[in-house]
Write an enzyme that holds these catalytic residues in place. Structure first.
Site, PDB file in Angstrom:
ATOM      1  N   GLY A 248       0.732  -1.251   0.000  1.00 46.37           N
ATOM      2  CA  GLY A 248       0.000   0.000   0.000  1.00 46.37           C
ATOM      3  C   GLY A 248       0.762   1.303   0.000  1.00 46.37           C
ATOM      4  N   GLU A 290       3.691  -6.493   1.635  1.00 45.90           N
ATOM      5  CA  GLU A 290       3.496  -6.875   0.228  1.00 45.90           C
ATOM      6  C   GLU A 290       3.423  -5.668  -0.678  1.00 45.90           C
ATOM      7  OE1 GLU A 290       0.481 -10.401   1.595  1.00 45.90           O
ATOM      8  OE2 GLU A 290      -0.222  -8.421   1.014  1.00 45.90           O
ATOM      9  N   PRO A 291       4.524  -4.991  -0.908  1.00 45.30           N
ATOM     10  CA  PRO A 291       4.487  -3.843  -1.814  1.00 45.30           C
ATOM     11  C   PRO A 291       4.289  -4.291  -3.262  1.00 45.30           C
ATOM     12  CG  PRO A 291       6.751  -4.360  -1.216  1.00 45.30           C
ATOM     13  CD  PRO A 291       5.874  -5.272  -0.399  1.00 45.30           C
ATOM     14  N   ARG A 293       2.731  -1.603  -5.997  1.00 49.70           N
ATOM     15  CA  ARG A 293       2.905  -0.328  -6.685  1.00 49.70           C
ATOM     16  C   ARG A 293       4.296   0.269  -6.457  1.00 49.70           C
ATOM     17  NH1 ARG A 293      -1.606   2.866  -7.641  1.00 49.70           N
ATOM     18  NH2 ARG A 293      -2.650   1.722  -5.979  1.00 49.70           N
ATOM     19  N   CYS A 361     -14.102   4.585 -28.453  1.00 49.81           N
ATOM     20  CA  CYS A 361     -15.399   5.230 -28.696  1.00 49.81           C
ATOM     21  C   CYS A 361     -16.131   5.352 -27.367  1.00 49.81           C
ATOM     22  CB  CYS A 361     -16.198   4.405 -29.682  1.00 49.81           C
ATOM     23  SG  CYS A 361     -15.318   4.291 -31.223  1.00 49.81           S
ATOM     24  N   GLU A 362     -15.664   6.256 -26.545  1.00 50.22           N
ATOM     25  CA  GLU A 362     -16.237   6.416 -25.216  1.00 50.22           C
ATOM     26  C   GLU A 362     -15.692   7.719 -24.624  1.00 50.22           C
ATOM     27  OE1 GLU A 362     -16.537   2.910 -22.978  1.00 50.22           O
ATOM     28  OE2 GLU A 362     -16.467   3.938 -21.056  1.00 50.22           O
ATOM     29  N   TYR A 391      -0.362  -1.517 -12.231  1.00 50.69           N
ATOM     30  CA  TYR A 391      -1.796  -1.511 -12.535  1.00 50.69           C
ATOM     31  C   TYR A 391      -2.128  -0.871 -13.878  1.00 50.69           C
ATOM     32  CZ  TYR A 391      -1.787  -2.704  -7.588  1.00 50.69           C
ATOM     33  OH  TYR A 391      -1.524  -3.299  -6.370  1.00 50.69           O
TER      34      TYR A 391
HETATM   35  N1  LLP Z   1      -1.532  -7.024  -0.702  1.00 52.13           N
HETATM   36  C1  LLP Z   1      -2.857  -7.156  -0.909  1.00 52.13           C
HETATM   37  C2  LLP Z   1      -3.593  -8.163  -0.172  1.00 52.13           C
HETATM   38  C3  LLP Z   1      -3.494  -6.317  -1.835  1.00 52.13           C
HETATM   39  O1  LLP Z   1      -4.804  -6.450  -2.025  1.00 52.13           O
HETATM   40  C4  LLP Z   1      -2.738  -5.356  -2.564  1.00 52.13           C
HETATM   41  C5  LLP Z   1      -3.377  -4.494  -3.542  1.00 52.13           C
HETATM   42  C6  LLP Z   1      -1.367  -5.278  -2.319  1.00 52.13           C
HETATM   43  C7  LLP Z   1      -0.795  -6.124  -1.375  1.00 52.13           C
HETATM   44  C8  LLP Z   1      -0.478  -4.313  -3.053  1.00 52.13           C
HETATM   45  O2  LLP Z   1      -0.780  -2.999  -2.780  1.00 52.13           O
HETATM   46  P1  LLP Z   1       0.154  -1.842  -3.401  1.00 52.13           P
HETATM   47  O3  LLP Z   1       1.497  -1.903  -2.693  1.00 52.13           O
HETATM   48  O4  LLP Z   1       0.300  -2.115  -4.835  1.00 52.13           O
HETATM   49  O5  LLP Z   1      -0.608  -0.607  -3.121  1.00 52.13           O
HETATM   50  N2  LLP Z   1      -5.952  -1.303  -9.143  1.00 52.13           N
HETATM   51  C9  LLP Z   1      -5.725  -0.294  -8.121  1.00 52.13           C
HETATM   52  C10 LLP Z   1      -4.958  -0.850  -6.954  1.00 52.13           C
HETATM   53  C11 LLP Z   1      -5.654  -2.018  -6.303  1.00 52.13           C
HETATM   54  C12 LLP Z   1      -4.851  -2.573  -5.181  1.00 52.13           C
HETATM   55  C13 LLP Z   1      -5.347  -3.917  -4.821  1.00 52.13           C
HETATM   56  N3  LLP Z   1      -4.606  -4.573  -3.797  1.00 52.13           N
HETATM   57  C14 LLP Z   1      -4.980   0.901  -8.732  1.00 52.13           C
HETATM   58  O6  LLP Z   1      -4.752   0.891  -9.931  1.00 52.13           O
HETATM   59  O7  LLP Z   1      -4.675   1.857  -8.035  1.00 52.13           O
END
Ligand code: LLP
Length: 433
Positions: A248, A290-291, A293, A361-362, A391
């Site tokens: 996150g 769990e990074p 992004r 087309c949107e 993503y």
């Molecule tokens: N762990 C779990 C259980 C998760 O559900 C997620 C992301 C992560 C780790 C990784 O989170 P990050 O470090 O990437 O923030 N599609 C959306 C983001 C959805 C995130 C879903 N879960 C976007 O494009 O912003």
């Protein structure tokens, strides 16, 4: 610049990872996903070193591969000693194709199908992160059939709102994910799981949201989880071995986004966790995060070719590009911010106010609004959208029957290679009978 892997050449061209983006667009075509391999590795090392330094041995970051999943990325994760988080048989299959050891993988999601459970156990999945009792029942049944004892963690909701986009906020009590501590369901599922002969409970997991910048969210989550862990030890004699605090951490999409120093942040979480353990009289479990992004986002850049430039006097201007929501749906979904740069005209003043829009087309097919580009912007120019490593490819579609762009990896300041080839028109009909 929003990331230090972006620079400008003396001739006014945008360089990414030290390489000329206009030349790369010429060589590989557009739309084009570029990934800076050195940056991915750097980001992994920032996490692995911070974990070693602040939490000690055993603690480790797991790459949340939903952020960007293709074979090469799992090879890099393997080489960098990263664990992985997977959420489907598709991600597992891809990791296996890359030779990734599934014993290091954690299988998330709120609804693993029986087939997912069977397939992942067949291939020796390390851990399930079970979301609910039904999943525990299904895992127990499959493990019993195979005569094994399957390691699991339980996903809990600590009841924290991290103030991020609603759609990607997950730690609140009313979330579709996990079992809430507050309602007593977390304890219920713990007791139930401890009673299963073919399931070995090793710990707990939580994930509060994504693109989180807010202060102390992870510290608060860690403390709430550790209080629950101490409670389970006192009431049920269960000693937790692993605590996974999810992903996150936010990244910079635009200049106004803050910098986030991962080493400092991880240090603060470690201090909070160690303090809580001392106060609660429990040993510090192995800590995981769990990074996703923050491992891949700033390692990505998308290149497009400009087509139509439309001026509606007194209203607004549109710059259309040869991709759009199929390769980057994040503005359409979340109104997400992006920095758009005129890759072929970085030395010109940017005074042309416009929206950068896709070719679908949107009307909602927008990459970004309120952008400033050079007055001379026109057909054939190369436009770069920054920080697209997370993503984008993983959420890409073939909407309007557009083939998905390739992923070209950059390394060492001059080398480039294709990791995912461009989809062809034939690919689009591959499954059509
Ligand atoms: N762990 C779990 C259980 C998760 O559900 C997620 C992301 C992560 C780790 C990784 O989170 P990050 O470090 O990437 O923030 N599609 C959306 C983001 C959805 C995130 C879903 N879960 C976007 O494009 O912003």
């Amino acid at each position: 610049m929003i990331c230090d892997n972006l620079t400008v050449s003396p001739s006014g061209r945008l360089l990414f990872a030290g390489q000329d983006t206009v030349e790369l667009a010429k060589q590989y075509g557009t739309p084009l996903y570029l990934m800076d391999e050195d940056r991915i590795r750097h980001n992994c090392r920032v996490y692995t070193q911070a974990f070693r330094k602040h939490f000690g041995p055993g603690a480790r970051p797991l790459y949340a591969s939903k952020a960007n999943s293709f074979k090469r990325i799992y090879e890099i994760m393997k080489e960098e000693g990263m664990g992985i988080d997977v959420v489907s048989s598709g991600e597992i299959y891809t990791a296996l194709q890359a030779g990734y050891d599934l014993g290091q993988a954690y299988f998330h999601s709120n609804n693993k199908t029986d087939e997912d459970i069977r397939y992942s156990m067949e291939h020796g999945i390390g851990y399930f992160v079970a979301d609910n009792v039904e999943e525990i029942k299904a895992i127990e049944a499959e493990a019993a059939r195979r005569g094994i004892r399957q390691k699991v963690l339980l996903r809990l909701t600590p009841g924290i709102d991290p103030h991020t986009y609603e759609a990607i906020s997950t730690g609140k009590v009313d979330s579709k994910f996990g079992s809430a501590i507050e309602t007593g369901q977390a304890e219920e599922i713990t007791v139930y799981t401890l009673g299963q002969p073919h399931v070995e409970l090793v710990g707990f997991h939580c994930h509060v949201g994504s693109q989180v910048f807010a202060e102390d969210v992870f510290e608060r989550a860690a403390v709430i989880m550790l209080e629950f862990i101490a409670d389970m030890e006192k009431k049920h004699g269960f000693v937790t071995r692993q605590l996974d605090l999810g992903g996150g951490y936010g990244v910079r999409y635009v200049e106004s986004d803050p910098y986030l120093d991962v080493d400092t942040k991880v240090g603060q979480v470690a201090a909070a966790a160690k303090g809580a353990c001392e106060r609660l009289g429990i040993a510090l479990p192995e800590i995981h995060m769990e990074p996703g992004r923050s491992i891949v986002a700033d390692a990505g850049l998308t290149l497009y070719t400009v087509g139509t430039v439309k001026q509606i006097p007194g209203y607004k201007n549109y710059v259309s590009i040869d991709g759009g929501m199929p390769d980057n749906p994040r503005f359409a979904l979340y109104k997400a911010d992006y920095t758009c740069l005129p890759a072929s005209r970085m030395d010109e003043p940017r005074t042309f106010a416009c929206s950068v829009v896709g070719r679908c087309c949107e009307s909602g097919d927008i990459i970004q609004e309120h952008i400033s580009l050079p007055e001379s912007v026109g057909r054939g120019d190369i436009l770069a959208v920054c920080t697209t490593g997370a993503y984008n490819y993983s959420m890409a579609s073939n909407y309007n029957r557009l083939p998905r762009p390739p992923i070209v990896m950059l390394r060492g300041g001059s080398e480039s290679y294709v990791a995912v080839r461009r989809e062809s028109l034939e690919d689009l009909c591959r499954n059509d009978l």
